[in-house]
Design an enzyme around this catalytic site. Structure first.
Site, PDB file in Angstrom:
ATOM      1  N   LYS A 192     106.837  29.698  55.265  1.00  0.00           N
ATOM      2  CA  LYS A 192     105.426  29.930  55.766  1.00  0.00           C
ATOM      3  C   LYS A 192     104.589  28.822  55.640  1.00  0.00           C
ATOM      4  O   LYS A 192     104.835  27.887  54.926  1.00  0.00           O
ATOM      5  CB  LYS A 192     104.798  31.165  54.960  1.00  0.00           C
ATOM      6  CG  LYS A 192     105.545  32.488  54.434  1.00  0.00           C
ATOM      7  CD  LYS A 192     105.813  32.932  55.780  1.00  0.00           C
ATOM      8  CE  LYS A 192     104.425  33.660  56.496  1.00  0.00           C
ATOM      9  NZ  LYS A 192     104.710  34.697  57.450  1.00  0.00           N
ATOM     10  N   PRO A 195      99.717  28.317  53.802  1.00  0.00           N
ATOM     11  CA  PRO A 195      98.898  27.487  52.447  1.00  0.00           C
ATOM     12  C   PRO A 195      98.827  26.148  52.773  1.00  0.00           C
ATOM     13  O   PRO A 195      98.010  25.501  52.438  1.00  0.00           O
ATOM     14  CB  PRO A 195     100.174  27.744  51.293  1.00  0.00           C
ATOM     15  CG  PRO A 195     100.757  29.151  51.769  1.00  0.00           C
ATOM     16  CD  PRO A 195     100.953  28.914  53.284  1.00  0.00           C
ATOM     17  N   GLN A 197      98.455  24.829  56.008  1.00  0.00           N
ATOM     18  CA  GLN A 197      97.256  24.972  56.745  1.00  0.00           C
ATOM     19  C   GLN A 197      96.157  24.882  56.136  1.00  0.00           C
ATOM     20  O   GLN A 197      94.954  23.983  56.373  1.00  0.00           O
ATOM     21  CB  GLN A 197      97.142  26.073  57.845  1.00  0.00           C
ATOM     22  CG  GLN A 197      98.492  26.039  58.672  1.00  0.00           C
ATOM     23  CD  GLN A 197      98.297  27.250  59.537  1.00  0.00           C
ATOM     24  OE1 GLN A 197      97.168  28.083  59.689  1.00  0.00           O
ATOM     25  NE2 GLN A 197      99.459  27.951  59.742  1.00  0.00           N
ATOM     26  N   LYS A 228     104.512  23.999  64.475  1.00  0.00           N
ATOM     27  CA  LYS A 228     103.469  25.228  63.990  1.00  0.00           C
ATOM     28  C   LYS A 228     102.421  24.380  63.279  1.00  0.00           C
ATOM     29  O   LYS A 228     101.188  24.834  63.306  1.00  0.00           O
ATOM     30  CB  LYS A 228     104.254  26.249  63.383  1.00  0.00           C
ATOM     31  CG  LYS A 228     103.081  27.362  63.019  1.00  0.00           C
ATOM     32  CD  LYS A 228     103.946  28.735  62.578  1.00  0.00           C
ATOM     33  CE  LYS A 228     103.084  29.743  62.061  1.00  0.00           C
ATOM     34  NZ  LYS A 228     103.664  30.875  61.406  1.00  0.00           N
ATOM     35  N   CYS A 392     113.483   3.198  19.330  1.00  0.00           N
ATOM     36  CA  CYS A 392     112.247   3.190  18.548  1.00  0.00           C
ATOM     37  C   CYS A 392     112.452   4.164  17.215  1.00  0.00           C
ATOM     38  O   CYS A 392     113.004   3.735  16.179  1.00  0.00           O
ATOM     39  CB  CYS A 392     111.059   3.575  19.393  1.00  0.00           C
ATOM     40  SG  CYS A 392     109.578   3.043  18.761  1.00  0.00           S
ATOM     41  N   HIS A 517     111.408   0.130  23.276  1.00  0.00           N
ATOM     42  CA  HIS A 517     112.117   1.033  24.127  1.00  0.00           C
ATOM     43  C   HIS A 517     112.536   0.512  25.329  1.00  0.00           C
ATOM     44  O   HIS A 517     112.015   0.226  26.483  1.00  0.00           O
ATOM     45  CB  HIS A 517     110.685   2.033  24.640  1.00  0.00           C
ATOM     46  CG  HIS A 517     110.184   2.832  23.639  1.00  0.00           C
ATOM     47  ND1 HIS A 517     110.761   4.146  23.352  1.00  0.00           N
ATOM     48  CD2 HIS A 517     109.215   2.751  22.804  1.00  0.00           C
ATOM     49  CE1 HIS A 517     109.825   4.825  22.543  1.00  0.00           C
ATOM     50  NE2 HIS A 517     108.993   3.925  22.280  1.00  0.00           N
ATOM     51  N   GLU A 519     114.450   1.905  27.799  1.00  0.00           N
ATOM     52  CA  GLU A 519     114.464   2.563  28.907  1.00  0.00           C
ATOM     53  C   GLU A 519     113.397   2.306  29.901  1.00  0.00           C
ATOM     54  O   GLU A 519     113.752   2.669  30.977  1.00  0.00           O
ATOM     55  CB  GLU A 519     114.355   4.315  28.468  1.00  0.00           C
ATOM     56  CG  GLU A 519     113.015   4.733  27.891  1.00  0.00           C
ATOM     57  CD  GLU A 519     112.827   4.440  26.247  1.00  0.00           C
ATOM     58  OE1 GLU A 519     113.718   3.747  25.672  1.00  0.00           O
ATOM     59  OE2 GLU A 519     112.088   5.088  25.602  1.00  0.00           O
TER      60      GLU A 519
HETATM   61  N1  GLN Z   1     106.505   7.554  15.093  1.00  0.00           N
HETATM   62  C1  GLN Z   1     107.324   6.227  15.045  1.00  0.00           C
HETATM   63  C2  GLN Z   1     106.232   5.037  14.821  1.00  0.00           C
HETATM   64  O1  GLN Z   1     104.967   5.221  15.306  1.00  0.00           O
HETATM   65  C3  GLN Z   1     108.198   5.886  16.275  1.00  0.00           C
HETATM   66  C4  GLN Z   1     107.426   5.983  17.287  1.00  0.00           C
HETATM   67  C5  GLN Z   1     108.388   6.165  18.700  1.00  0.00           C
HETATM   68  O2  GLN Z   1     109.392   6.623  18.695  1.00  0.00           O
HETATM   69  N2  GLN Z   1     107.841   5.516  19.944  1.00  0.00           N
HETATM   70  O3  GLN Z   1     106.603   3.808  14.498  1.00  0.00           O
END
Ligand code: GLN
Length: 543
Positions: A192, A195, A197, A228, A392, A517, A519
């Protein structure tokens, strides 16, 4: 307001019908396609929350707090942005309504408005626009995603700001992309458009005529649907891209490229057409979609199980490391708080559970809940020689685990007991002195010097690294001389502040943990060395 005189082109991405449509992925994918054509592209997220930044938002509801190199605590979409354009963004890429309001109010208190009535229009909208200009400095194209759904009361000032801004920078320098949803009705087996439109009409009612529509759907929509939608929304046929659910988010740039939308973007922004270089990206997508013969299973001992977004960057880093090494990976979230109690039965249950995995990851986290469970998981990884990656909080838990395994059962952290005798993890005086919560942690980039001839050294292949932080606690240096007896060693420090940044187990196939971190710096095409080496260790350990 100082309008940027440089010919920066602005693309505003809004969303309609419902939230969670993947506006962030759409914005990132368009940025990816423009970068693949050689343009200098930046991305920015505007969020309607009255919070000043994402640091104080609940990760269960909002997902991970992504940290930029300059220490801004931001929405997880910035993680997508960084991964899709392989760039490091800054705090200017994250604008929450609270930040803008605070600035306006501070300016008002400082007398900068010189007696004017300070109003949403034009003062707040001008302040928002200043952030667009600020972020775009040094770039050719600035893509701005407006959080929330068009029509929400709270995002109105952002919508008004982008409307006015389009007039200020003029046609050809600005375009509006609206992401809509096409629901599928199984009863009548049809997709459809109503929504969508209505949502375009809502946007027009606010004074913005979308140049491009990106239409998300669960199932693939056909050309008739597109026709459409074009007819009823008034958006040209070739300016509509259909975006059905993708097997991997990394495929979205390729789908959008096939739809020809990048060509339309360049046309409307009066930029030169060119062919994108997508060779590396196509390789990422191919790997992400391949079913490999070997599958690794990882236990991620965590706190929030109902929202995978809480650990988004960790999951993406693990997945990309897996593709890179041509294996599949199953990541199971294990609720650490199930194992918080100290009695033997709980320990046995945890061990029984963890035995089924090739590796254990303890990601970042805050608060007391689940800490004891995470310490036990790290103790098990140490004693059973199961590959362990600590991120961490995962480092803090690992050091306590080593101390406890070596007999110091009172070893603990400030978060569990800030009066305890054996606080292996403490807060430094500068943290204790901070009265406020927001933006006060050790945040963003810090140097780390890696020790020669360590696992960390082999992983990174160099001595000097820079990684991003977000934490209050640190290893208590008082205990460093005991690390050897606990079976661990420090393999990286921040020299300036004399703080532990990396630790590893001495006699173990792979036990590495960082106070930072990693990541956040991992990329789909270039997994971070800690994740890459961890996956390699899992593969080797499995044979
Ligand atoms: N809680 C922990 C601290 O403040 C680890 C923090 C975290 O893992 N980012 O040191």
């Amino acid at each position: 307001m100082a309008i940027n005189t440089k010919p920066v082109k602005y693309i505003f991405v809004t969303g309609g019908v419902l939230s969670g449509l993947g506006k962030g992925i759409t914005a990132s994918s368009i940025a990816n396609l423009l970068k693949a054509r050689g343009f200098k592209v930046n991305l920015q997220k505007c969020d309607p929350y009255l919070n000043v930044d994402a640091g104080t938002l609940n990760p269960r509801e909002h997902g991970e707090c992504f940290v930029t190199k300059d220490g801004a605590e931001t929405d997880l979409d910035l993680g997508h942005y960084e991964r899709f354009i392989d760039a490091e963004l800054t705090n200017t890429s994250s604008v929450m309504a609270g930040r803008v309001l605070l600035k306006v109010i501070q300016d008002e208190r400082a007398g900068k408005y010189q007696g004017e009535d300070v109003q949403i229009i034009p003062h707040l909208t001008a302040a928002i626009q200043n952030y667009f200009v600020l972020a775009s400095e040094g770039f050719e194209i600035q893509i701005v995603e407006i959080g929330g759904t068009v029509g929400d009361y709270e995002s109105l000032s952002f919508i008004e700001a982008i409307r006015e801004f389009g007039i200020k920078v003029g046609k050809g320098n600005c375009l509006y992309i609206h992401v809509v949803y096409l629901p599928y009705l199984s009863a009548s087996e049809e997709i459809k458009t109503k929504p969508a439109q209505n949502s375009v009409r809502e946007l027009r009612g606010l004074g913005i005529v979308p140049d491009i529509l990106v239409a998300r759907s669960e199932k693939k929509a056909n050309h008739n649907i597109k026709q459409k939608l074009s007819l009823f929304s008034g958006v040209e046929l070739d300016s509509i891209a259909l975006l059905p659910n993708a097997p991997t988010i990394y495929e979205v740039p390729l789908t959008l490229e096939d739809s020809g939308i990048a060509r339309v973007v360049l046309d409307k922004l009066q930029l030169k057409q060119s062919t994108p270089d997508l060779v590396e990206w196509k390789d990422v997508v191919k790997k992400a979609k391949t079913k490999f013969t070997k599958t690794l299973s990882i236990a991620m001992v965590a706190k929030y199980l109902d929202n995978c977004d809480t650990y988004l960057s960790v999951l993406e880093a693990l997945k990309s490391a897996a593709w890179h090494n041509e294996v599949d990976v199953n990541i199971n979230l294990i609720d650490a708080s199930d194992y918080d109690g100290r009695d033997d039965k709980i320990v046995k249950n945890l061990h029984k559970n963890l035995m089924n995995y090739d590796g254990i990851v303890v990601p970042g986290g805050f608060g007391i809940r689940g800490l004891e469970g995470k310490i036990k998981a790290a103790q098990f990884a140490l004693s059973q020689k199961i590959p362990y990656l600590g991120l961490c909080l995962g480092l803090q838990m690992a050091v306590i685990a080593a101390a406890r395994n070596a007999g110091l059962s009172s070893a603990t952290t400030f978060e569990l007991d800030d009066q305890a005798k054996d606080q292996i993890i403490i807060t430094m005086q500068d943290q204790k002195d901070k009265a406020m919560t927001g933006g006060t942690m050790r945040l963003g980039n810090y140097d780390c010097k890696i020790t020669d001839n360590t696992l960390a050294h082999r992983v990174y292949g160099k001595i000097n690294i820079v990684e991003r932080h977000r934490h209050r606690g640190e290893c208590n240096n008082k205990y460093l001389k005991q690390y050897k007896d606990w079976g661990i060693k420090v393999s990286g420090i921040n020299e300036e502040r004399n703080l532990v940044e990396l630790i590893e187990a001495i006699d173990h196939p792979f036990f590495l943990a960082s106070q930072f971190h990693p990541e956040f710096k991992s990329r789909p095409n270039r997994p971070h060395p800690m994740f890459d080496s961890y996956v390699k260790a899992l593969i080797n350990n499995k044979i």
